[in-house]
Design a protein around this motif. Structure first.
Motif, PDB file in Angstrom:
ATOM      1  N   LYS A 145       0.805  -1.217   0.000  1.00  0.00           N
ATOM      2  CA  LYS A 145       0.000   0.000   0.000  1.00  0.00           C
ATOM      3  C   LYS A 145       0.841   1.272   0.000  1.00  0.00           C
ATOM      4  O   LYS A 145       0.416   2.304  -0.524  1.00  0.00           O
ATOM      5  CB  LYS A 145      -0.914   0.012   1.230  1.00  0.00           C
ATOM      6  CG  LYS A 145      -1.844  -1.182   1.345  1.00  0.00           C
ATOM      7  CD  LYS A 145      -2.815  -1.247   0.176  1.00  0.00           C
ATOM      8  CE  LYS A 145      -3.791  -2.410   0.360  1.00  0.00           C
ATOM      9  NZ  LYS A 145      -4.706  -2.544  -0.811  1.00  0.00           N
ATOM     10  N   LYS A 146       2.037   1.225   0.607  1.00  0.00           N
ATOM     11  CA  LYS A 146       2.822   2.442   0.790  1.00  0.00           C
ATOM     12  C   LYS A 146       4.204   2.374   0.145  1.00  0.00           C
ATOM     13  O   LYS A 146       4.574   3.268  -0.618  1.00  0.00           O
ATOM     14  CB  LYS A 146       2.968   2.739   2.289  1.00  0.00           C
ATOM     15  CG  LYS A 146       1.653   3.020   2.992  1.00  0.00           C
ATOM     16  CD  LYS A 146       1.883   3.285   4.476  1.00  0.00           C
ATOM     17  CE  LYS A 146       0.573   3.580   5.178  1.00  0.00           C
ATOM     18  NZ  LYS A 146       0.785   3.827   6.642  1.00  0.00           N
ATOM     19  N   SER A 147       4.984   1.359   0.462  1.00  0.00           N
ATOM     20  CA  SER A 147       6.377   1.341  -0.014  1.00  0.00           C
ATOM     21  C   SER A 147       6.865  -0.070  -0.295  1.00  0.00           C
ATOM     22  O   SER A 147       6.445  -1.035   0.363  1.00  0.00           O
ATOM     23  CB  SER A 147       7.300   2.008   1.025  1.00  0.00           C
ATOM     24  OG  SER A 147       7.351   1.238   2.212  1.00  0.00           O
ATOM     25  N   ILE A 148       7.760  -0.158  -1.287  1.00  0.00           N
ATOM     26  CA  ILE A 148       8.440  -1.409  -1.628  1.00  0.00           C
ATOM     27  C   ILE A 148       9.913  -1.075  -1.813  1.00  0.00           C
ATOM     28  O   ILE A 148      10.272  -0.282  -2.690  1.00  0.00           O
ATOM     29  CB  ILE A 148       7.890  -2.036  -2.921  1.00  0.00           C
ATOM     30  CG1 ILE A 148       6.390  -2.305  -2.795  1.00  0.00           C
ATOM     31  CG2 ILE A 148       8.649  -3.315  -3.256  1.00  0.00           C
ATOM     32  CD1 ILE A 148       5.726  -2.637  -4.126  1.00  0.00           C
ATOM     33  N   ASN A 149      10.762  -1.661  -1.000  1.00  0.00           N
ATOM     34  CA  ASN A 149      12.211  -1.464  -1.116  1.00  0.00           C
ATOM     35  C   ASN A 149      12.862  -2.794  -1.432  1.00  0.00           C
ATOM     36  O   ASN A 149      12.665  -3.774  -0.700  1.00  0.00           O
ATOM     37  CB  ASN A 149      12.782  -0.898   0.189  1.00  0.00           C
ATOM     38  CG  ASN A 149      12.208   0.456   0.532  1.00  0.00           C
ATOM     39  OD1 ASN A 149      12.075   1.310  -0.334  1.00  0.00           O
ATOM     40  ND2 ASN A 149      11.859   0.662   1.792  1.00  0.00           N
ATOM     41  N   GLU A 177       5.436   3.856  -3.319  1.00  0.00           N
ATOM     42  CA  GLU A 177       6.834   4.255  -3.473  1.00  0.00           C
ATOM     43  C   GLU A 177       7.683   3.003  -3.694  1.00  0.00           C
ATOM     44  O   GLU A 177       7.787   2.155  -2.808  1.00  0.00           O
ATOM     45  CB  GLU A 177       7.322   5.016  -2.236  1.00  0.00           C
ATOM     46  CG  GLU A 177       6.627   6.350  -2.039  1.00  0.00           C
ATOM     47  CD  GLU A 177       7.259   7.181  -0.943  1.00  0.00           C
ATOM     48  OE1 GLU A 177       8.446   6.933  -0.619  1.00  0.00           O
ATOM     49  OE2 GLU A 177       6.582   8.069  -0.401  1.00  0.00           O
ATOM     50  N   VAL A 178       8.298   2.905  -4.872  1.00  0.00           N
ATOM     51  CA  VAL A 178       9.069   1.729  -5.253  1.00  0.00           C
ATOM     52  C   VAL A 178      10.521   2.126  -5.464  1.00  0.00           C
ATOM     53  O   VAL A 178      10.804   3.053  -6.231  1.00  0.00           O
ATOM     54  CB  VAL A 178       8.512   1.083  -6.540  1.00  0.00           C
ATOM     55  CG1 VAL A 178       9.389  -0.100  -6.961  1.00  0.00           C
ATOM     56  CG2 VAL A 178       7.068   0.634  -6.331  1.00  0.00           C
ATOM     57  N   ARG A 179      11.420   1.431  -4.792  1.00  0.00           N
ATOM     58  CA  ARG A 179      12.863   1.661  -4.967  1.00  0.00           C
ATOM     59  C   ARG A 179      13.557   0.330  -5.166  1.00  0.00           C
ATOM     60  O   ARG A 179      13.309  -0.633  -4.419  1.00  0.00           O
ATOM     61  CB  ARG A 179      13.445   2.383  -3.749  1.00  0.00           C
ATOM     62  CG  ARG A 179      12.943   3.810  -3.575  1.00  0.00           C
ATOM     63  CD  ARG A 179      13.518   4.440  -2.306  1.00  0.00           C
ATOM     64  NE  ARG A 179      13.085   5.828  -2.166  1.00  0.00           N
ATOM     65  CZ  ARG A 179      11.929   6.203  -1.619  1.00  0.00           C
ATOM     66  NH1 ARG A 179      11.096   5.267  -1.158  1.00  0.00           N
ATOM     67  NH2 ARG A 179      11.608   7.477  -1.534  1.00  0.00           N
ATOM     68  N   VAL A 229      14.363  -7.220   1.017  1.00  0.00           N
ATOM     69  CA  VAL A 229      13.057  -6.754   0.528  1.00  0.00           C
ATOM     70  C   VAL A 229      12.267  -6.306   1.752  1.00  0.00           C
ATOM     71  O   VAL A 229      12.179  -7.043   2.745  1.00  0.00           O
ATOM     72  CB  VAL A 229      12.286  -7.864  -0.211  1.00  0.00           C
ATOM     73  CG1 VAL A 229      10.894  -7.367  -0.591  1.00  0.00           C
ATOM     74  CG2 VAL A 229      13.040  -8.317  -1.456  1.00  0.00           C
ATOM     75  N   THR A 230      11.718  -5.095   1.705  1.00  0.00           N
ATOM     76  CA  THR A 230      10.785  -4.657   2.744  1.00  0.00           C
ATOM     77  C   THR A 230       9.530  -4.106   2.070  1.00  0.00           C
ATOM     78  O   THR A 230       9.616  -3.419   1.055  1.00  0.00           O
ATOM     79  CB  THR A 230      11.379  -3.581   3.678  1.00  0.00           C
ATOM     80  OG1 THR A 230      11.593  -2.362   2.956  1.00  0.00           O
ATOM     81  CG2 THR A 230      12.691  -4.054   4.276  1.00  0.00           C
ATOM     82  N   ILE A 231       8.387  -4.420   2.642  1.00  0.00           N
ATOM     83  CA  ILE A 231       7.097  -4.052   2.062  1.00  0.00           C
ATOM     84  C   ILE A 231       6.261  -3.350   3.128  1.00  0.00           C
ATOM     85  O   ILE A 231       5.943  -3.950   4.171  1.00  0.00           O
ATOM     86  CB  ILE A 231       6.363  -5.306   1.543  1.00  0.00           C
ATOM     87  CG1 ILE A 231       7.233  -6.011   0.477  1.00  0.00           C
ATOM     88  CG2 ILE A 231       4.993  -4.949   0.981  1.00  0.00           C
ATOM     89  CD1 ILE A 231       6.834  -7.435   0.204  1.00  0.00           C
ATOM     90  N   ASP A 232       5.974  -2.074   2.898  1.00  0.00           N
ATOM     91  CA  ASP A 232       5.176  -1.259   3.817  1.00  0.00           C
ATOM     92  C   ASP A 232       5.796  -1.177   5.215  1.00  0.00           C
ATOM     93  O   ASP A 232       5.094  -0.889   6.188  1.00  0.00           O
ATOM     94  CB  ASP A 232       3.748  -1.807   3.936  1.00  0.00           C
ATOM     95  CG  ASP A 232       2.942  -1.606   2.652  1.00  0.00           C
ATOM     96  OD1 ASP A 232       3.356  -0.761   1.833  1.00  0.00           O
ATOM     97  OD2 ASP A 232       1.926  -2.298   2.471  1.00  0.00           O
ATOM     98  N   GLY A 233       7.098  -1.436   5.325  1.00  0.00           N
ATOM     99  CA  GLY A 233       7.746  -1.417   6.621  1.00  0.00           C
ATOM    100  C   GLY A 233       7.249  -2.498   7.556  1.00  0.00           C
ATOM    101  O   GLY A 233       7.550  -2.481   8.753  1.00  0.00           O
ATOM    102  N   ARG A 234       6.523  -3.483   7.027  1.00  0.00           N
ATOM    103  CA  ARG A 234       5.874  -4.509   7.858  1.00  0.00           C
ATOM    104  C   ARG A 234       6.359  -5.911   7.557  1.00  0.00           C
ATOM    105  O   ARG A 234       6.512  -6.741   8.457  1.00  0.00           O
ATOM    106  CB  ARG A 234       4.356  -4.442   7.671  1.00  0.00           C
ATOM    107  CG  ARG A 234       3.566  -5.243   8.672  1.00  0.00           C
ATOM    108  CD  ARG A 234       2.081  -5.119   8.411  1.00  0.00           C
ATOM    109  NE  ARG A 234       1.686  -5.787   7.168  1.00  0.00           N
ATOM    110  CZ  ARG A 234       1.386  -7.091   7.095  1.00  0.00           C
ATOM    111  NH1 ARG A 234       1.447  -7.853   8.165  1.00  0.00           N
ATOM    112  NH2 ARG A 234       1.017  -7.624   5.947  1.00  0.00           N
TER     113      ARG A 234
END
Length: 488
Positions: A145-149, A177-179, A229-234
């Motif tokens: 929903k928010k971020s993908i690192n 936000e995708v990085r 890999v981190t997804i939505d900080g969760r």
């Protein structure tokens, strides 16, 4: 004719003398450990010209500017976040009374060396098959929903690499936000234009430390070997798999690809995301792409229902501490019953060899599993040499026969374990940027040991007698490769 031979002889003598002087100047102008110094001196002296070509690829250190970028990024806008997290989770930084003293000493080691956070309530899921791993990882990414690192040593332009890119493009178009951070050497053949559509959709992708190209910066050493890999900080992922078809057993050369990766939920994802941000900011230094608004990426961490205590630990050539190696040594020296290790590359330094010897001669059950086939000839021959050496010291050596063994796991007494990107070799200890999870949970350690025992069913033990029966030429290659082990 005599004059001609005299001229040739003089020219050869001059070449040898110039080569010797150049070798001395080249090797001693950079500070490195004594084993690597002598190994490079041997190569440059005995193999004129070709040795210097090898040095250009394997011997040159990163520029001081690049190391300063990484070191400064470690503190960039994150010091306050680190202190906030320590205060917020002060009650989690101390072990409960029933936590073994050994665990706590290991925890303290990583806190002091790497500011590694100790968190308790984590959910850990183990994957040892690429198809299952990427099916779950892509499902989690699609739900972001928010971020993908994402940070990998290897992301290839092949079937699985394109599948990942397509999903990331879709998520970026949705406003997530995708990085993406990748190593230019590990992902060789992939041009920056591979991510053009992702950028057009609002995502970002970059080569680690913004390497221009392998044509201008062809150092094989000092690479970003991390897998994050981190997804939505969760949700987080860490382990040994890269992104490429060979990791899904689609390349005939390797056959079945046997690796180990973890899916994580809980406070430990904070550490994974923090490591990514440090690497991203080091790469993007001097641009407006840096992550400075870190609070958006570190919302209050909800305590999950998990029960696994663990730490995320990183190491690299930007520090002389060799943190992950010291962690391995700490685990090995703490063992009371058994030490089981899986690694594709077994090229340990003297400290690691001594620790394994002491354990084996103390009656501890030491087992090491390595591949039955090479992916790098010199590296594999050196691995075979050290396998033979340790077998002579009472260590049980397994050759994995069911494909290629790429897992990097250490299991101690069924109580502690490590899973990550670091192999048991010089390259992981000294030359590359690595990341590992250290787990203090008998349930997870037991699961990893059950996987190890299943792998034993597809392996065979190599005894000292079997090593002694090897052809002389093979033994010569192993011994010669061992001389180069500090630089492999």
């Amino acid at each position: 004719m005599v004059l001609t031979w005299n001229i040739i002889r003089v020219v050869l003598i001059i070449i040898v003398l110039v080569n010797e002087v150049a070798a001395l100047l080249t090797v001693f102008r950079e500070k490195r450990d004594i084993a690597a110094t002598w190994a490079w001196l041997l190569v440059l002296t005995l193999i004129p010209v070709i040795g210097f070509i090898a040095y250009a690829f394997l011997g040159r250190k990163p520029t001081r500017h690049r190391m300063e970028r990484i070191q400064s990024a470690t503190q960039l806008e994150l010091t306050e976040a680190i202190e906030e997290q320590k205060k917020k989770f002060a009650n989690m930084m101390k072990p409960k009374k029933q936590t073994r003293r050994t665990y706590w000493r290991t925890v303290m080691l990583f806190q002091n060396l790497d500011d590694a956070f100790f968190t308790r309530h984590n959910n850990v899921e183990i994957f040892n098959d690429g198809h299952k791993l990427f099916r779950q990882m892509f499902k989690d990414i699609e739900a972001a929903k928010k971020s993908i690192n994402i940070e990998f040593y290897t992301i290839y332009n092949d079937q699985i690499g394109n599948q990942l890119r397509t999903i990331l493009e879709q998520k970026a178009a949705e406003g997530v936000e995708v990085r993406v951070l990748y190593d230019s050497w590990g992902s060789r053949g992939v041009k920056p234009s591979f991510y053009n559509h992702l950028r057009e959709n609002g995502g970002e992708a970059a080569q680690f430390l913004m390497t221009r190209s392998n044509l201008f910066d062809f150092r094989i050493n000092y690479r970003d070997h991390r897998k994050i890999v981190t997804i939505d900080g969760r949700i987080g992922y860490v382990g040994g798999f890269n992104v490429g078809d060979q990791y899904l057993s689609r390349v005939a050369k390797f056959g079945y690809w046997r690796d180990t990766h973890l899916r994580l939920i809980g406070g430990t994802v904070y550490s994974l995301q923090q490591r990514f941000i440090r690497d991203w900011n080091a790469t993007m230094q001097g641009t407006d792409k840096q992550i400075l608004h870190y609070r958006r990426f570190f919302p209050p961490i909800k305590v999950e229902n998990g029960t696994t205590p663990m730490q995320i630990v990183s190491s690299g050539p930007d520090t002389q501490l060799e943190t992950i190696k010291l962690g391995y040594l700490r685990l090995i020296n703490a063992a009371q019953d058994h030490i089981w290790i899986q690694t594709p590359y077994l090229i340990p330094d003297d400290s690691m060899i001594d620790a394994l010897k002491v354990a084996a001669h103390s009656g501890i059950d030491v087992r090491i599993m390595i591949p039955c086939k090479p992916d790098h000839p010199f590296v594999y021959r050196a691995t075979q040499y050290y396998a033979w050496m340790l077998a002579n010291e009472g260590v049980t050596i397994y050759y994995y026969d069911n494909g290629f063994m790429h897992a990097k796991t250490v299991m101690i007494d069924g109580k502690m374990a490590s899973v990550g990107s670091a192999n048991l070799d010089y390259r992981s200890f000294k030359l590359n940027f690595e990341i590992n999870s250290f787990i203090y949970d008998s349930r997870i350690a037991d699961q990893l040991e059950q996987i190890f025992m299943e792998d034993v069913r597809h392996s065979h033990v190599v005894t000292p007698a079997m090593f002694a029966q090897q052809p002389r030429w093979l033994r010569f290659k192993q011994t010669a490769s061992r001389l180069l082990s500090p630089i492999l």
